[in-house]
Design a protein around this motif. Structure first.
Motif, PDB file in Angstrom:
ATOM      1  N   THR A  95     -25.946 -27.321  48.647  1.00 53.62           N
ATOM      2  CA  THR A  95     -25.844 -25.897  48.947  1.00 53.62           C
ATOM      3  C   THR A  95     -24.573 -25.314  48.333  1.00 53.62           C
ATOM      4  O   THR A  95     -24.594 -24.236  47.737  1.00 53.62           O
ATOM      5  CB  THR A  95     -25.840 -25.679  50.474  1.00 53.62           C
ATOM      6  N   ARG A  96     -23.472 -26.040  48.466  1.00 55.53           N
ATOM      7  CA  ARG A  96     -22.199 -25.583  47.904  1.00 55.53           C
ATOM      8  C   ARG A  96     -22.282 -25.473  46.373  1.00 55.53           C
ATOM      9  O   ARG A  96     -21.866 -24.482  45.787  1.00 55.53           O
ATOM     10  CB  ARG A  96     -21.084 -26.540  48.301  1.00 55.53           C
ATOM     11  N   TYR A  97     -22.814 -26.497  45.739  1.00 59.04           N
ATOM     12  CA  TYR A  97     -22.938 -26.487  44.275  1.00 59.04           C
ATOM     13  C   TYR A  97     -23.837 -25.346  43.805  1.00 59.04           C
ATOM     14  O   TYR A  97     -23.554 -24.681  42.810  1.00 59.04           O
ATOM     15  CB  TYR A  97     -23.497 -27.812  43.757  1.00 59.04           C
ATOM     16  N   THR A  98     -24.923 -25.116  44.524  1.00 60.66           N
ATOM     17  CA  THR A  98     -25.834 -24.030  44.171  1.00 60.66           C
ATOM     18  C   THR A  98     -25.129 -22.684  44.285  1.00 60.66           C
ATOM     19  O   THR A  98     -25.270 -21.824  43.417  1.00 60.66           O
ATOM     20  CB  THR A  98     -27.082 -24.060  45.067  1.00 60.66           C
ATOM     21  N   GLY A  99     -24.347 -22.511  45.349  1.00 58.70           N
ATOM     22  CA  GLY A  99     -23.593 -21.269  45.520  1.00 58.70           C
ATOM     23  C   GLY A  99     -22.602 -21.044  44.394  1.00 58.70           C
ATOM     24  O   GLY A  99     -22.452 -19.923  43.888  1.00 58.70           O
ATOM     25  N   ILE A 113     -20.438 -13.956  35.242  1.00 55.49           N
ATOM     26  CA  ILE A 113     -20.579 -13.896  33.779  1.00 55.49           C
ATOM     27  C   ILE A 113     -21.496 -12.748  33.379  1.00 55.49           C
ATOM     28  O   ILE A 113     -21.230 -12.052  32.394  1.00 55.49           O
ATOM     29  CB  ILE A 113     -21.079 -15.255  33.235  1.00 55.49           C
ATOM     30  N   ALA A 114     -22.568 -12.513  34.128  1.00 53.62           N
ATOM     31  CA  ALA A 114     -23.481 -11.406  33.821  1.00 53.62           C
ATOM     32  C   ALA A 114     -22.754 -10.069  33.939  1.00 53.62           C
ATOM     33  O   ALA A 114     -22.899  -9.195  33.066  1.00 53.62           O
ATOM     34  CB  ALA A 114     -24.687 -11.441  34.755  1.00 53.62           C
ATOM     35  N   ILE A 115     -21.956  -9.899  35.002  1.00 52.55           N
ATOM     36  CA  ILE A 115     -21.204  -8.651  35.168  1.00 52.55           C
ATOM     37  C   ILE A 115     -20.178  -8.503  34.054  1.00 52.55           C
ATOM     38  O   ILE A 115     -20.017  -7.417  33.476  1.00 52.55           O
ATOM     39  CB  ILE A 115     -20.542  -8.611  36.568  1.00 52.55           C
ATOM     40  N   TYR A 116     -19.488  -9.580  33.720  1.00 54.31           N
ATOM     41  CA  TYR A 116     -18.491  -9.544  32.650  1.00 54.31           C
ATOM     42  C   TYR A 116     -19.120  -9.084  31.337  1.00 54.31           C
ATOM     43  O   TYR A 116     -18.607  -8.178  30.671  1.00 54.31           O
ATOM     44  CB  TYR A 116     -17.849 -10.927  32.484  1.00 54.31           C
ATOM     45  N   PHE A 117     -20.230  -9.695  30.960  1.00 51.07           N
ATOM     46  CA  PHE A 117     -20.865  -9.321  29.695  1.00 51.07           C
ATOM     47  C   PHE A 117     -21.446  -7.913  29.742  1.00 51.07           C
ATOM     48  O   PHE A 117     -21.467  -7.219  28.723  1.00 51.07           O
ATOM     49  CB  PHE A 117     -21.929 -10.343  29.289  1.00 51.07           C
ATOM     50  N   THR A 153     -21.106 -18.045  39.655  1.00 48.56           N
ATOM     51  CA  THR A 153     -20.641 -18.086  38.267  1.00 48.56           C
ATOM     52  C   THR A 153     -21.573 -17.287  37.362  1.00 48.56           C
ATOM     53  O   THR A 153     -21.111 -16.520  36.509  1.00 48.56           O
ATOM     54  CB  THR A 153     -20.542 -19.547  37.778  1.00 48.56           C
ATOM     55  N   VAL A 154     -22.863 -17.448  37.535  1.00 51.03           N
ATOM     56  CA  VAL A 154     -23.832 -16.715  36.715  1.00 51.03           C
ATOM     57  C   VAL A 154     -23.700 -15.215  36.949  1.00 51.03           C
ATOM     58  O   VAL A 154     -23.720 -14.423  35.995  1.00 51.03           O
ATOM     59  CB  VAL A 154     -25.272 -17.208  37.003  1.00 51.03           C
ATOM     60  N   ILE A 155     -23.547 -14.802  38.203  1.00 50.14           N
ATOM     61  CA  ILE A 155     -23.391 -13.374  38.510  1.00 50.14           C
ATOM     62  C   ILE A 155     -22.112 -12.834  37.881  1.00 50.14           C
ATOM     63  O   ILE A 155     -22.109 -11.759  37.262  1.00 50.14           O
ATOM     64  CB  ILE A 155     -23.404 -13.145  40.037  1.00 50.14           C
TER      65      ILE A 155
END
Length: 64
Positions: free
Chosen positions: A31-35, A44-48, A40-42
């Motif tokens: 659960t922790r790793y998935t979070g 990076i998406a906002i950054y780009f 991280t994906v969110i």
């Protein structure tokens, strides 16, 4: 043909042995790793998205 069947069954036995040796994560770790991955994906998406909007605005400003 029996040589191929023998190699295949030996391969599958080896796969089962290796899977028994794997250190599988606990539910809490998973659960922790998935979070962490989702966050991280969110990020990076906002950054780009922000970088893309900035470059688009700059190009519009230059081209008039």
């Amino acid at each position: 043909m029996s040589g191929a069947v023998k190699r295949t069954s030996e391969f599958l036995r080896d796969v089962v042995k290796e899977l028994k040796r794997v250190s599988w994560p606990t539910r809490k770790e998973l659960t922790r790793y998935t979070g962490v991955v989702v966050a991280t994906v969110i990020f990076i998406a906002i950054y780009f998205a922000v970088v893309d909007m900035g470059i688009s605005s700059l190009v519009r400003l230059i081209l008039g």
